[in-house]
Design an enzyme around this catalytic site. Structure first.
Site, short mmCIF file in Angstrom:
data_model
loop_
_atom_site.label_atom_id
_atom_site.label_comp_id
_atom_site.label_asym_id
_atom_site.label_seq_id
_atom_site.Cartn_x
_atom_site.Cartn_y
_atom_site.Cartn_z
N ASN A 23 -0.01 2.97 0.76
CA ASN A 23 0.02 3.04 2.32
C ASN A 23 -0.84 4.35 2.69
O ASN A 23 -1.53 5.15 1.74
CB ASN A 23 1.27 3.35 2.89
CG ASN A 23 2.27 2.31 2.94
OD1 ASN A 23 1.87 1.34 3.83
ND2 ASN A 23 3.05 2.01 1.84
N ASP A 73 5.37 6.55 3.35
CA ASP A 73 4.63 5.13 3.94
C ASP A 73 3.71 5.73 4.95
O ASP A 73 2.47 6.23 4.13
CB ASP A 73 5.74 4.71 4.81
CG ASP A 73 5.58 2.98 5.08
OD1 ASP A 73 4.57 2.64 5.07
OD2 ASP A 73 6.64 2.46 5.10
#
Length: 172
Positions: A23, A73
């Site tokens: 990510n 993330d």
């Protein structure tokens, strides 16, 4: 997973590999570093960008999250060079300084926080996205707002303007 770049001049170039789920990536406001999350390893890596060639060098762990903190993330930078990271399974976002020191943590009423960005005319609004996928019935009842979009107040930061890009017709 691999970290790659694509250009009309050089084609596909693999910079690094061996990742599980990635990510990011994001480039620091000064243009000197690229940050990439290896989400399942709970690790944020930092690469030095060679200004003359654009090659990535010197991969270093920048921050490693604990099981309790969650999985890194999506992420973005503020104008001071601080890195903001959404934490899947961590029900929060965090702000790290340029040396990887945890500055702030903001709880989010959803366990799976997916991404965040600064927006608005002054880039002073901080929006956070979440997911509801994969929640048990108990978790869905405990976090009824999961899957929603949230705005964080009193964060006292501003985002950086987006970098414009032009795609040649070959890539469209």
């Amino acid at each position: 997973g691999q970290l790659a770049s694509l250009s009309s001049k050089d084609g596909l170039h693999i910079h690094d590999g061996g990742f599980t789920v990635t990510n990011g990536p994001v480039i620091s406001p000064d243009g000197n570093f690229l940050f990439l999350n290896d989400t399942l390893q709970r690790t944020v890596y930092r690469y030095r960008i060679a200004i003359d060639t654009g090659k990535l060098n010197d991969r270093q762990p920048f921050f490693i999250f604990t099981t309790e903190q969650g999985y890194p993330d999506g992420m973005c930078f503020d104008v001071e060079g601080n890195l903001w990271i959404a934490l899947w399974g961590g029900a929060s976002i965090v702000q790290l300084d340029v040396n990887g020191k945890l500055l702030k943590k903001f709880p989010i009423p959803a366990p799976n926080v997916t991404n965040l960005c600064f927006c608005g005319p002054g880039l002073d609004r901080l929006l956070v996205s979440t997911a509801s996928i994969g929640l048990s019935e108990d978790e869905s009842q405990r976090y009824p707002a999961a899957g929603g979009l949230f705005e964080i107040s009193n964060h006292y930061s501003h985002g950086i303007p987006p970098y414009p890009a032009t795609l040649a017709p070959l890539w469209i």
